[in-house]
Design a protein around this motif. Structure first.
Motif, PDB file in Angstrom:
ATOM      1  N   ALA A  90      10.227   7.580  -9.685  1.00 48.41           N
ATOM      2  CA  ALA A  90       9.015   7.532  -8.473  1.00 48.41           C
ATOM      3  C   ALA A  90       8.886   6.353  -7.685  1.00 48.41           C
ATOM      4  O   ALA A  90       8.856   6.080  -6.651  1.00 48.41           O
ATOM      5  N   ALA A  91       8.833   5.379  -8.722  1.00 46.31           N
ATOM      6  CA  ALA A  91       8.768   3.845  -8.041  1.00 46.31           C
ATOM      7  C   ALA A  91      10.043   3.624  -7.379  1.00 46.31           C
ATOM      8  O   ALA A  91       9.844   2.846  -6.243  1.00 46.31           O
ATOM      9  N   GLU A  92      11.373   3.789  -7.749  1.00 40.70           N
ATOM     10  CA  GLU A  92      12.338   3.556  -7.017  1.00 40.70           C
ATOM     11  C   GLU A  92      12.233   4.549  -5.914  1.00 40.70           C
ATOM     12  O   GLU A  92      12.868   3.751  -4.813  1.00 40.70           O
ATOM     13  N   GLY A 109       4.897  15.236 -10.436  1.00 44.07           N
ATOM     14  CA  GLY A 109       5.598  15.607 -11.707  1.00 44.07           C
ATOM     15  C   GLY A 109       6.961  14.755 -11.754  1.00 44.07           C
ATOM     16  O   GLY A 109       7.750  14.903 -12.551  1.00 44.07           O
ATOM     17  N   VAL A 110       7.283  13.676 -10.771  1.00 42.46           N
ATOM     18  CA  VAL A 110       8.330  12.956 -10.866  1.00 42.46           C
ATOM     19  C   VAL A 110       8.080  11.712 -11.983  1.00 42.46           C
ATOM     20  O   VAL A 110       6.948  11.214 -11.921  1.00 42.46           O
ATOM     21  N   GLU A 150       0.705  -1.182  -0.227  1.00 47.13           N
ATOM     22  CA  GLU A 150       0.032   0.017  -0.123  1.00 47.13           C
ATOM     23  C   GLU A 150       0.740   1.448   0.032  1.00 47.13           C
ATOM     24  O   GLU A 150       0.428   2.108  -0.722  1.00 47.13           O
ATOM     25  N   ARG A 151       1.664   1.290   0.790  1.00 44.16           N
ATOM     26  CA  ARG A 151       2.743   2.457   0.878  1.00 44.16           C
ATOM     27  C   ARG A 151       3.405   2.354  -0.275  1.00 44.16           C
ATOM     28  O   ARG A 151       3.481   3.911  -0.796  1.00 44.16           O
ATOM     29  N   THR A 154       4.106   6.179  -4.575  1.00 46.37           N
ATOM     30  CA  THR A 154       4.640   6.221  -6.194  1.00 46.37           C
ATOM     31  C   THR A 154       3.556   6.741  -6.801  1.00 46.37           C
ATOM     32  O   THR A 154       4.077   8.000  -7.505  1.00 46.37           O
ATOM     33  N   ASP A 155       2.265   7.020  -6.889  1.00 46.08           N
ATOM     34  CA  ASP A 155       1.319   7.591  -7.419  1.00 46.08           C
ATOM     35  C   ASP A 155       1.385   9.251  -6.913  1.00 46.08           C
ATOM     36  O   ASP A 155       1.391   9.894  -7.999  1.00 46.08           O
TER      37      ASP A 155
END
Length: 119
Positions: free
Chosen positions: A95-97, A89-90, A76-77, A82-83
């Motif tokens: 963002a995922a990393e 704007g990333v 969930e985190r 990420t979202d």
């Protein structure tokens, strides 16, 4: 329920794989994480000893209730952070990393505040 980042990553990976695979095996985890099978075997032994997974005689890995609770919290985190970063704007990969690192160190209080703010 205290776990380390490595254990959390393994539990999250098992959860994710269980959504797309009929069964999860150590080899699936090793392939997903690009780790050696021997490293995964050691980690699975540790997770079994902590009663966060069970392993059938066929080698099928299943999360226990305790393991699933941790995995779902981390997942969930990861998804929410990420979202959120993408909406700021990333680019998606960064963002995922970043979310993968943040998901392990952010306090429950801070995460809950972010979740409340963005929802």
């Amino acid at each position: 329920m205290k776990t380390n980042e490595s254990a959390e990553n393994y539990l999250e990976t098992i959860l994710i794989l269980s959504k797309s695979h009929p069964v999860v095996r150590s080899v699936d985890i090793a392939e997903e994480l690009n780790f050696k099978k021997s490293s995964v075997s050691v980690a699975m032994k540790n997770l079994r000893e902590k009663e966060q997974i069970t392993v059938s005689k066929e080698g099928y890995i299943t999360l226990t209730d305790a393991g699933r609770e941790i995995a779902e919290m981390i997942y969930e985190r990861h998804e929410l952070l990420t979202d959120w970063l993408v909406r700021l704007g990333v680019d998606e990969r960064t963002a995922a990393e970043d979310a993968c690192r943040l998901e392990h160190v952010i306090s429950k209080e801070s995460f809950d505040a972010i979740k409340k703010h963005i929802r």
